[in-house]
Design a protein around this motif. Structure first.
Motif, PDB file in Angstrom:
ATOM      1  N   ASN A  88       0.943  -1.166   0.006  1.00  0.00           N
ATOM      2  CA  ASN A  88       0.021  -0.031  -0.022  1.00  0.00           C
ATOM      3  C   ASN A  88       0.861   1.222  -0.121  1.00  0.00           C
ATOM      4  OD1 ASN A  88      -3.218  -0.478   1.715  1.00  0.00           O
ATOM      5  ND2 ASN A  88      -2.361  -1.637   0.062  1.00  0.00           N
ATOM      6  N   PHE A 121      -3.692   6.685   4.907  1.00  0.00           N
ATOM      7  CA  PHE A 121      -3.948   6.072   3.439  1.00  0.00           C
ATOM      8  C   PHE A 121      -5.203   6.466   2.826  1.00  0.00           C
ATOM      9  CE2 PHE A 121      -0.976   2.718   4.500  1.00  0.00           C
ATOM     10  CZ  PHE A 121      -0.220   2.861   3.269  1.00  0.00           C
ATOM     11  N   SER A 168      -6.243  -0.518   0.335  1.00  0.00           N
ATOM     12  CA  SER A 168      -6.764   0.799   0.375  1.00  0.00           C
ATOM     13  C   SER A 168      -7.266   1.059  -1.014  1.00  0.00           C
ATOM     14  CB  SER A 168      -5.561   1.734   0.911  1.00  0.00           C
ATOM     15  OG  SER A 168      -4.934   1.298   2.102  1.00  0.00           O
ATOM     16  N   SER A 206      -9.429   2.218   3.770  1.00  0.00           N
ATOM     17  CA  SER A 206      -8.144   1.499   4.170  1.00  0.00           C
ATOM     18  C   SER A 206      -8.244   0.590   5.297  1.00  0.00           C
ATOM     19  CB  SER A 206      -7.081   2.374   4.494  1.00  0.00           C
ATOM     20  OG  SER A 206      -5.783   1.799   4.767  1.00  0.00           O
TER      21      SER A 206
END
Length: 498
Positions: free
Chosen positions: A139, A393, A454, A468
């Motif tokens: 991520n 995120f 995410s 996320s």
């Protein structure tokens, strides 16, 4: 002797001989029977021979295909998502939590944190430890994408050049950050192999011919664009051996793969030299009919060419936007590390791991995302020492989808689509997640004890949500953990949470 009665004269009949056949006699039946037998035997033979005289039978008419196989009389209306409406109702946080909480459960050890926000307003709709720093796995590439798009720009291209060397008879292949070079001809319609070494070699031969150069040519390589250790000490040796990553250079074929179609297993230990050797071979083939020979072996240019020699030929990469999309779709670690270093150079930092992590953190803040608690030790997410929160995120995904910086929109196509593309192509196929297929768009992250997801999704009411979910300390290989992530995202896709 005569008989006069009746006025007619009669003759006496001679006696019949024994054994003679007379018409109408009962002794003629054997011949009739024999004729009947011959007739019966002749009928099958005639049936067998007859087709040869009358030709083959007409073929049977083909059956009418079912309706779903027939050409449609009219085209159906295209099925697309409706335009997002700011007036669409915002989900109620308690209802969202009621949908997500039951499915976001670890299979075995470990825990999941998570955050869901309304993309337009930033309202928090779900928060489970969203401010807790977690190992994010791949991520982290979302942060690298933001840094590259902000510092380099979506339309920027990397240039690989061939220049005159420091001595007569030398040419230098100068790296420009393109690690997606192809060995053959340039392929303008592709991201991988957009610039090809065969094309670059042919252009080089044309330039050498125009300059009247003949004889032997020595190929050098300048990969001085990047500095610092090529191999990050934070990466596990097993990941390097498995081909998850390789020593990072600013010049490579196929994102430092021997074959672009084989994305597992060993990689070149020195991708810059491997690319230069391929170029030398292509130059040898292209120059064979032009009075040019190419010396065996490739050496590094002493001190770097510093682009002081006259440029003989150049080839440009795919755009940064196209490379970012590829990086996110297939989660390419090598490409991410290259993008991070190129972003560092664009901001005046050294093209090193430290420069890349500093650039990613700085651009996070510049994009409006608070970088508190962020700790980066690489920019591809392979290291276990990275720390990012679920809240950060979701803020990054908000910046990409609805933020003020339109350059970040270029990353939207890079998000894998559930059940259809990239690292999500084989997921969202069972009864509990199929509702998210084609709707969930998210970046994946996978390490032995780490899973993350995410991205963004439009809910059943037409509201754009960003999310996320990050799992740490998970049981390696436990099948239920990826399903838990996918069920949580699917719950958002089907949410009419009012």
């Amino acid at each position: 002797m005569t008989n006069s009665t009746g006025g007619e004269q009669l003759r006496a009949r001679p006696p019949r001989r024994r054994g003679s056949a007379v018409k109408g006699s009962g002794t003629s039946w054997p011949l009739a029977l024999a004729a009947l037998v011959l007739l019966v035997l002749a009928i099958p033979g005639a049936l067998l021979v007859a087709p040869g005289f009358r030709g083959p039978d007409a073929p049977a008419p083909a059956p009418t295909p079912p309706s779903w196989q027939q050409a449609p009389a009219t085209l159906s209306a295209p099925q697309v998502l409706a335009t997002l409406q700011p007036s669409a109702p915002t989900p109620v946080p308690a209802v969202v939590a009621a949908q997500v909480e039951p499915v976001l459960k670890a299979d075995g050890g470990g825990t999941f944190t998570g955050m869901v926000q309304d993309a337009l307003t930033g309202q928090v709709l779900f928060d489970r430890g969203g401010a807790e720093g977690r190992v994010p796995a791949s991520n982290l590439k979302l942060l690298t994408a933001v840094a590259a798009l902000r510092t380099l720009g979506p339309d920027h291209r990397f240039t690989t050049k061939v220049v005159q060397g420091p001595a007569v008879g030398q040419v230098v292949l100068v790296s420009g950050g393109d690690v997606l070079l192809g060995a053959g001809e340039s392929r303008p319609g592709q991201t991988m192999g957009h610039a090809g070494l065969a094309t670059l070699a042919a252009l080089t031969v044309q330039a050498l011919q125009a300059a009247g150069t003949t004889g032997e040519i020595k190929v050098l390589v300048d990969d001085s664009l990047f500095t610092g250790p090529a191999l990050n000490p934070n990466w596990q040796p097993g990941d390097v051996e498995a081909g998850e990553i390789a020593p990072v250079y600013p010049l490579a074929l196929n994102s430092a793969r021997f074959d672009p179609a084989v994305t597992t297993g060993p990689r070149p230990e020195d991708s810059a030299k491997a690319a230069a050797e391929e170029f030398a071979g292509r130059l040898r083939a292209a120059g064979a009919g032009a009075g040019l020979t190419v010396a065996a072996g490739v050496e590094r240019s002493p001190g770097g060419a510093q682009t002081t020699g006259a440029v003989l030929a150049a080839a440009e990469s795919a755009t940064v936007a196209e490379q970012v999309d590829l990086m996110l779709q297939v989660s390419d670690n090598y490409l991410a590390e290259t993008m991070g270093r190129m972003a560092a150079l664009a901001t005046g930092r050294p093209g090193s791991n430290d420069g890349a992590t500093a650039a990613a953190t700085a651009e996070l803040a510049a994009a409006g995302v608070t970088p508190d608690a962020v700790k980066l030790v690489d920019v591809c997410g392979l290291a276990m020492g990275n720390q990012v929160t679920a809240r950060q995120f979701t803020d990054v995904v908000r910046a990409i989808t609805t933020g003020a910086d339109a350059r970040l929109r270029a990353a939207l196509d890079g998000f894998p689509v559930g059940g259809l593309s990239g690292t999500l192509d084989t997921r969202y196929g069972d009864a509990t997640t199929s509702g998210g297929a084609g709707l969930v768009r998210a970046k994946t992250g996978t390490l032995n004890t780490v899973l993350a997801l995410s991205g963004y999704v439009v809910d059943a009411d037409g509201r754009l949500l960003v999310f996320s979910f990050i799992g740490n300390g998970l049981t390696p290989g436990a099948a239920g953990n990826k399903v838990a992530l996918d069920r949580a995202a699917t719950a958002l896709a089907g949410c009419g949470c009012r």
